[in-house]
Design a protein around this motif. Structure first.
Motif, PDB file in Angstrom:
ATOM      1  N   GLU A 147      57.578  55.334  66.834  1.00 22.59           N
ATOM      2  CA  GLU A 147      56.268  54.935  66.326  1.00 22.59           C
ATOM      3  C   GLU A 147      55.187  55.164  67.381  1.00 22.59           C
ATOM      4  OE1 GLU A 147      56.623  50.144  67.367  1.00 22.59           O
ATOM      5  OE2 GLU A 147      56.423  50.839  65.296  1.00 22.59           O
ATOM      6  N   PRO A 148      53.925  55.405  66.958  1.00 22.72           N
ATOM      7  CA  PRO A 148      52.839  55.669  67.912  1.00 22.72           C
ATOM      8  C   PRO A 148      52.615  54.471  68.831  1.00 22.72           C
ATOM      9  CG  PRO A 148      52.190  56.253  65.670  1.00 22.72           C
ATOM     10  CD  PRO A 148      53.473  55.501  65.563  1.00 22.72           C
ATOM     11  N   PRO A 149      52.269  54.722  70.086  1.00 20.22           N
ATOM     12  CA  PRO A 149      52.030  53.614  71.016  1.00 20.22           C
ATOM     13  C   PRO A 149      50.712  52.906  70.722  1.00 20.22           C
ATOM     14  CG  PRO A 149      51.545  55.698  72.078  1.00 20.22           C
ATOM     15  CD  PRO A 149      52.133  56.032  70.741  1.00 20.22           C
ATOM     16  N   GLY A 171      40.266  49.564  78.759  1.00 21.46           N
ATOM     17  CA  GLY A 171      41.071  49.298  77.573  1.00 21.46           C
ATOM     18  C   GLY A 171      42.470  48.854  77.937  1.00 21.46           C
ATOM     19  N   ARG A 172      43.328  48.938  76.949  1.00 16.45           N
ATOM     20  CA  ARG A 172      44.724  48.547  77.147  1.00 16.45           C
ATOM     21  C   ARG A 172      45.621  49.489  76.362  1.00 16.45           C
ATOM     22  NH1 ARG A 172      47.343  42.523  76.043  1.00 16.45           N
ATOM     23  NH2 ARG A 172      49.406  42.967  76.945  1.00 16.45           N
ATOM     24  N   VAL A 173      46.769  49.836  76.953  1.00 15.74           N
ATOM     25  CA  VAL A 173      47.709  50.748  76.335  1.00 15.74           C
ATOM     26  C   VAL A 173      49.109  50.141  76.432  1.00 15.74           C
ATOM     27  CG1 VAL A 173      48.174  52.039  78.458  1.00 15.74           C
ATOM     28  CG2 VAL A 173      48.453  53.172  76.248  1.00 15.74           C
ATOM     29  N   GLU A 174      49.985  50.542  75.531  1.00 14.05           N
ATOM     30  CA  GLU A 174      51.375  50.074  75.594  1.00 14.05           C
ATOM     31  C   GLU A 174      51.965  50.453  76.946  1.00 14.05           C
ATOM     32  OE1 GLU A 174      55.436  50.850  73.030  1.00 14.05           O
ATOM     33  OE2 GLU A 174      53.516  50.730  71.974  1.00 14.05           O
ATOM     34  N   LYS A 175      52.616  49.493  77.596  1.00 14.22           N
ATOM     35  CA  LYS A 175      53.002  49.684  78.999  1.00 14.22           C
ATOM     36  C   LYS A 175      54.010  50.814  79.201  1.00 14.22           C
ATOM     37  CE  LYS A 175      56.395  45.908  78.849  1.00 14.22           C
ATOM     38  NZ  LYS A 175      56.796  44.625  79.479  1.00 14.22           N
ATOM     39  N   GLU A 176      54.801  51.175  78.152  1.00 17.10           N
ATOM     40  CA  GLU A 176      55.753  52.278  78.303  1.00 17.10           C
ATOM     41  C   GLU A 176      55.105  53.647  78.102  1.00 17.10           C
ATOM     42  OE1 GLU A 176      56.254  49.774  76.221  1.00 17.10           O
ATOM     43  OE2 GLU A 176      57.995  48.651  76.974  1.00 17.10           O
ATOM     44  N   ALA A 177      53.836  53.672  77.670  1.00 15.06           N
ATOM     45  CA  ALA A 177      53.178  54.934  77.318  1.00 15.06           C
ATOM     46  C   ALA A 177      52.459  55.543  78.515  1.00 15.06           C
ATOM     47  CB  ALA A 177      52.194  54.710  76.176  1.00 15.06           C
ATOM     48  N   GLN A 187      46.490  56.386  85.550  1.00 17.63           N
ATOM     49  CA  GLN A 187      47.438  55.310  85.810  1.00 17.63           C
ATOM     50  C   GLN A 187      46.911  53.993  85.233  1.00 17.63           C
ATOM     51  OE1 GLN A 187      50.468  55.803  87.218  1.00 17.63           O
ATOM     52  NE2 GLN A 187      49.906  57.985  87.158  1.00 17.63           N
ATOM     53  N   HIS A 188      47.814  53.222  84.650  1.00 20.63           N
ATOM     54  CA  HIS A 188      47.431  51.899  84.150  1.00 20.63           C
ATOM     55  C   HIS A 188      48.295  50.842  84.822  1.00 20.63           C
ATOM     56  CE1 HIS A 188      51.084  51.823  81.681  1.00 20.63           C
ATOM     57  NE2 HIS A 188      50.780  53.054  81.274  1.00 20.63           N
ATOM     58  N   LYS A 189      47.885  49.589  84.694  1.00 15.77           N
ATOM     59  CA  LYS A 189      48.614  48.489  85.320  1.00 15.77           C
ATOM     60  C   LYS A 189      49.917  48.209  84.560  1.00 15.77           C
ATOM     61  CE  LYS A 189      44.413  46.242  87.054  1.00 15.77           C
ATOM     62  NZ  LYS A 189      43.597  44.995  87.055  1.00 15.77           N
ATOM     63  N   LYS A 213      54.102  58.468  74.174  1.00 17.89           N
ATOM     64  CA  LYS A 213      55.436  58.003  74.559  1.00 17.89           C
ATOM     65  C   LYS A 213      56.359  59.210  74.652  1.00 17.89           C
ATOM     66  CE  LYS A 213      56.204  54.608  71.562  1.00 17.89           C
ATOM     67  NZ  LYS A 213      56.776  53.388  70.943  1.00 17.89           N
ATOM     68  N   LYS A 214      57.435  59.063  75.402  1.00 14.12           N
ATOM     69  CA  LYS A 214      58.286  60.206  75.718  1.00 14.12           C
ATOM     70  C   LYS A 214      58.778  60.924  74.471  1.00 14.12           C
ATOM     71  CE  LYS A 214      62.231  61.522  78.578  1.00 14.12           C
ATOM     72  NZ  LYS A 214      63.292  61.055  79.508  1.00 14.12           N
ATOM     73  N   HIS A 215      59.292  60.149  73.485  1.00 16.16           N
ATOM     74  CA  HIS A 215      59.837  60.768  72.277  1.00 16.16           C
ATOM     75  C   HIS A 215      59.050  60.367  71.027  1.00 16.16           C
ATOM     76  CE1 HIS A 215      63.280  62.141  74.563  1.00 16.16           C
ATOM     77  NE2 HIS A 215      63.482  60.912  75.004  1.00 16.16           N
ATOM     78  N   GLY A 216      57.883  59.780  71.212  1.00 14.89           N
ATOM     79  CA  GLY A 216      57.142  59.275  70.063  1.00 14.89           C
ATOM     80  C   GLY A 216      55.905  60.078  69.744  1.00 14.89           C
ATOM     81  N   ARG A 217      55.127  59.533  68.844  1.00 15.94           N
ATOM     82  CA  ARG A 217      53.885  60.175  68.464  1.00 15.94           C
ATOM     83  C   ARG A 217      52.790  59.861  69.478  1.00 15.94           C
ATOM     84  NH1 ARG A 217      53.795  58.601  62.011  1.00 15.94           N
ATOM     85  NH2 ARG A 217      55.774  59.606  61.441  1.00 15.94           N
TER      86      ARG A 217
END
Length: 237
Positions: A147-149, A171-177, A187-189, A213-217
């Motif tokens: 699924e998209p991050p 902003g904020r992004v999913e930490k694995e993305a 780079q993000h925190k 994400k590595k294998h995601g959208r």
């Protein structure tokens, strides 16, 4: 007379199934009568007398109970028969339970023993629950990967007007993305928060923020920033 009878009943040779059958025939008890006394079906009694214990659709603890009930119905001491059954059918030696405790479960020492003591239907139910849990876990993991991050851009707003030569993107992004702004890796925190100052020039600037994400959208958010000269900015004011 009673002593002779007692000696006769102890002389039945062979496996426990043969001894039980010989004892029944010696007393002249039919299978139908024995079924009435023990509440065990005739079909199961035939299986017991043929030593086909694996064909009984019951857990081991109930098979032991059948042996005890069979012997008691013929006025025999069930202990020797139960002891022989355990010795013949169990790969590991076990303590002989008293007839009054034959319906109690002994504490399982391994997962295999635990399942072997469960009735067939309950055993299948437990297996299905385990399988369902594993499939559900794998499904959630795959969905999370594909699924998209998550991506949320706080500033700047789309259409933001400034006279400066840079703009702050927060902003904020999913930490694995992974995070990119106009193709540049940012780079993000650890918690996914990011704060980056990006240069802009006079006119309309397009800022493309991407989360991958590595294998995601890919999740994208496009913001347009308008940079005016000092003279234009003064006229707007």
């Amino acid at each position: 007379m009673e002593t002779s009878f007692s000696q006769k009943q102890l002389d039945f040779p062979g496996r426990v199934c043969a001894r039980l059958k010989d004892a029944r025939e010696f007393r002249g008890v039919t299978l139908i009568e024995l079924s009435r006394r023990t509440k065990i079906s005739k079909k199961h009694l035939v299986a017991i007398e043929a030593c086909k214990f694996d064909e009984l659709p019951f857990a081991t603890i109930y098979k032991k109970h059948f042996i005890c009930s069979y012997a008691k119905a013929l006025d025999l001491d069930p202990e020797p028969f139960l002891s022989q059954y355990i010795e013949e059918e169990s790969p590991i030696s076990a303590t002989i339970p008293s007839p009054s405790k034959t319906l109690l479960y002994s504490q399982p020492t391994t997962l295999h023993h635990f399942f072997s003591k469960l009735p067939s239907l309950l055993r299948i139910t437990v297996i299905l629950i385990f399988a369902g849990a594993i499939v559900g876990y794998l499904f959630l993991q795959v969905r999370h990967i594909l699924e998209p991050p998550m991506l949320t851009v706080y500033t700047p707003e789309d259409g933001f007007v400034t006279e400066g030569n840079s703009v702050l993107i927060q902003g904020r992004v999913e930490k694995e993305a992974e995070l990119f702004i106009n193709g540049i890796d940012i780079q993000h925190k650890e918690d996914g928060q990011f704060r980056e100052t990006v240069p802009v020039s006079t006119g309309v600037n397009t800022l493309l923020i991407e989360a991958k994400k590595k294998h995601g959208r890919i999740t994208t958010d496009t913001r347009h920033v308008i940079v005016q000269s000092n003279e234009q900015f003064s006229l707007v004011k």
